[in-house]
Write a protein that holds these residues in place. Structure first.
Motif, mmCIF file in Angstrom:
data_model
loop_
_atom_site.group_PDB
_atom_site.id
_atom_site.type_symbol
_atom_site.label_atom_id
_atom_site.label_comp_id
_atom_site.label_asym_id
_atom_site.label_seq_id
_atom_site.Cartn_x
_atom_site.Cartn_y
_atom_site.Cartn_z
ATOM 1 N N LEU A 161 0.835 -1.200 0.000
ATOM 2 C CA LEU A 161 0.000 0.000 0.000
ATOM 3 C C LEU A 161 0.869 1.249 0.000
ATOM 4 O O LEU A 161 0.635 2.172 -0.786
ATOM 5 N N HIS A 162 1.862 1.287 0.853
ATOM 6 C CA HIS A 162 2.752 2.447 0.916
ATOM 7 C C HIS A 162 3.487 2.636 -0.408
ATOM 8 O O HIS A 162 3.667 3.769 -0.879
ATOM 9 N N HIS A 163 3.893 1.544 -1.015
ATOM 10 C CA HIS A 163 4.571 1.604 -2.318
ATOM 11 C C HIS A 163 3.624 2.192 -3.367
ATOM 12 O O HIS A 163 4.027 3.064 -4.155
ATOM 13 N N PHE A 164 2.380 1.725 -3.381
ATOM 14 C CA PHE A 164 1.395 2.214 -4.352
ATOM 15 C C PHE A 164 1.148 3.712 -4.194
ATOM 16 O O PHE A 164 1.144 4.469 -5.174
ATOM 17 N N LEU A 165 0.956 4.158 -2.957
ATOM 18 C CA LEU A 165 0.687 5.572 -2.727
ATOM 19 C C LEU A 165 1.875 6.431 -3.157
ATOM 20 O O LEU A 165 1.703 7.491 -3.776
ATOM 21 N N ASP A 166 3.066 5.964 -2.851
ATOM 22 C CA ASP A 166 4.265 6.715 -3.240
ATOM 23 C C ASP A 166 4.404 6.788 -4.758
ATOM 24 O O ASP A 166 4.600 7.867 -5.338
ATOM 25 N N MET A 167 4.280 5.649 -5.425
ATOM 26 C CA MET A 167 4.460 5.604 -6.873
ATOM 27 C C MET A 167 3.375 6.405 -7.598
ATOM 28 O O MET A 167 3.655 7.113 -8.571
ATOM 29 N N SER A 168 2.141 6.311 -7.135
ATOM 30 C CA SER A 168 1.037 6.978 -7.833
ATOM 31 C C SER A 168 1.122 8.496 -7.726
ATOM 32 O O SER A 168 0.487 9.208 -8.518
ATOM 33 N N ASN A 169 1.899 9.006 -6.769
ATOM 34 C CA ASN A 169 2.077 10.445 -6.621
ATOM 35 C C ASN A 169 3.254 10.982 -7.421
ATOM 36 O O ASN A 169 3.423 12.202 -7.545
ATOM 37 N N ARG A 170 4.075 10.103 -7.963
ATOM 38 C CA ARG A 170 5.220 10.549 -8.741
ATOM 39 C C ARG A 170 4.755 11.100 -10.084
ATOM 40 O O ARG A 170 3.765 10.633 -10.650
ATOM 41 N N PRO A 171 5.455 12.111 -10.605
ATOM 42 C CA PRO A 171 5.033 12.736 -11.874
ATOM 43 C C PRO A 171 4.821 11.732 -13.007
ATOM 44 O O PRO A 171 3.927 11.927 -13.837
ATOM 45 N N LYS A 172 5.627 10.685 -13.045
ATOM 46 C CA LYS A 172 5.512 9.682 -14.110
ATOM 47 C C LYS A 172 4.125 9.060 -14.146
ATOM 48 O O LYS A 172 3.615 8.695 -15.221
ATOM 49 N N TYR A 173 3.497 8.910 -12.972
ATOM 50 C CA TYR A 173 2.208 8.228 -12.885
ATOM 51 C C TYR A 173 1.045 9.160 -12.583
ATOM 52 O O TYR A 173 -0.104 8.844 -12.921
ATOM 53 N N ALA A 174 1.300 10.286 -11.916
ATOM 54 C CA ALA A 174 0.219 11.150 -11.451
ATOM 55 C C ALA A 174 -0.658 11.663 -12.587
ATOM 56 O O ALA A 174 -1.857 11.884 -12.404
ATOM 57 N N ARG A 175 -0.077 11.834 -13.774
ATOM 58 C CA ARG A 175 -0.841 12.358 -14.909
ATOM 59 C C ARG A 175 -1.460 11.254 -15.777
ATOM 60 O O ARG A 175 -2.129 11.548 -16.770
ATOM 61 N N LYS A 176 -1.232 10.008 -15.402
ATOM 62 C CA LYS A 176 -1.801 8.898 -16.176
ATOM 63 C C LYS A 176 -3.188 8.514 -15.655
ATOM 64 O O LYS A 176 -3.512 8.752 -14.492
ATOM 65 N N PRO A 177 -4.009 7.867 -16.504
ATOM 66 C CA PRO A 177 -5.301 7.359 -16.035
ATOM 67 C C PRO A 177 -5.083 6.341 -14.917
ATOM 68 O O PRO A 177 -4.162 5.518 -14.975
ATOM 69 N N ILE A 178 -5.936 6.367 -13.908
ATOM 70 C CA ILE A 178 -5.766 5.483 -12.760
ATOM 71 C C ILE A 178 -5.818 4.016 -13.168
ATOM 72 O O ILE A 178 -5.127 3.177 -12.592
#
Length: 289
Positions: A159-176
């Motif tokens: 869970l912590h890994h997911f939250l961290d990665m999903s906030n990174r610019p590489k992923y934050a602008r992608k569709p969930i």
């Protein structure tokens, strides 16, 4: 494509069939040989057919584990090594006394690797479309993508890994939807279970990951892990060509509420489709916001 639950089901059945067994003989299909001769690295990756046969003959299956959607065979032959398998779109394992023990003709016609074990039984890999992969490695570092996989999705570290990665610019602008299907973000969640999780949490698949509040992303992650666990217990989902090593289908497909549906089971609205990350995403335009 078999996802984490389907691969877990295969691994659970492989263990008692092969652990402790030694390979006496290896056969590679003419289809694979011809494909590799034509310059295509079919199934056997970065190794010739003859080298694969030589390395695997006389090797013992010490243990079998699953990591994300990969099967890890821990082997022993004058020292330990890894035999890694990804099932691709249509890969399937069978443990039989003879090839005619594979009940479905479509799998019998596409047998590509046969291991004769020391008890005389056959451990057989069939792959209709030949998108599966086999690699022989000294350790995971021999194939760097394995080192980038997210943690298994059933613990707080995931869970912590997911939250961290999903906030990174590489992923934050992608569709969930694309984000939760990325194996570097969540391990083992493919199109089927991503579709279901987003429906259960009433999230449109094209919402940008960075727009979701942490509370909503946390709930989504917990739903993903819950659905994966539920599917493991149901033997996975059989949408087309998934089978366990006994040739049996899973039953999770009967519990799916959104994947492949034309009508929303909650509100009755007609579902819609969009393409995200190269995969078709089905969603309810009324319920999912």
């Amino acid at each position: 494509m078999p996802e984490l639950p389907e691969v877990e089901g295969v691994v659970r059945l492989i263990r008692p069939a092969v652990e402790g067994r030694t390979v006496q003989e290896v056969t590679v299909s003419e289809t694979v040989r011809e494909s590799k001769a034509g310059g295509k690295d079919a199934i056997l990756k970065r190794i010739t057919e003859d080298a694969f046969i030589e390395e695997m003959t006389g090797a013992t299956f010490r243990s079998v584990e699953r990591r994300s959607k990969y099967i890890y065979f821990m082997m022993e032959k004058e020292g330990p090594f890894l035999f890694i398998n990804h099932l691709g779109m249509t890969g399937a394992w069978f443990h039989v006394e003879a090839l005619d023990g594979i009940r479905e003709e479509k799998f019998r016609r596409h047998v590509h690797i046969v291991f004769t074990l020391d008890d005389g039984s056959l451990f057989v890999y069939s792959d209709i479309r030949r998108f599966g992969e086999m690699r022989l490695l000294q350790d995971e570092s021999g194939y760097p993508p394995l080192l980038l996989m997210a943690p298994e999705p059933f613990g707080e570290d995931a869970l912590h890994h997911f939250l961290d990665m999903s906030n990174r610019p590489k992923y934050a602008r992608k569709p969930i939807k694309e984000v939760i299907m990325d194996g570097q973000v969540i391990s083992g969640c493919g199109n089927i279970y991503a579709t279901e999780a987003l429906f259960r949490e009433k999230i449109r698949p094209d919402r940008q990951a960075g727009d979701l509040p942490e509370e909503q992303k946390t709930a989504l992650f917990r739903t993903v892990s819950s659905i994966l666990a539920e599917s493991i217990e149901a033997g996975g989902s059989t949408i087309s060509d998934y089978r366990n090593i006994n040739g049996e289908s899973g039953s999770m497909q009967h519990r799916l509420k959104m994947y492949g549906k034309k009508q929303c089971p909650d509100c009755g609205a007609e579902t819609e489709k969009m393409t995200i990350g190269g995969r078709t995403s089905v969603f309810c335009p009324s319920c999912q916001k």
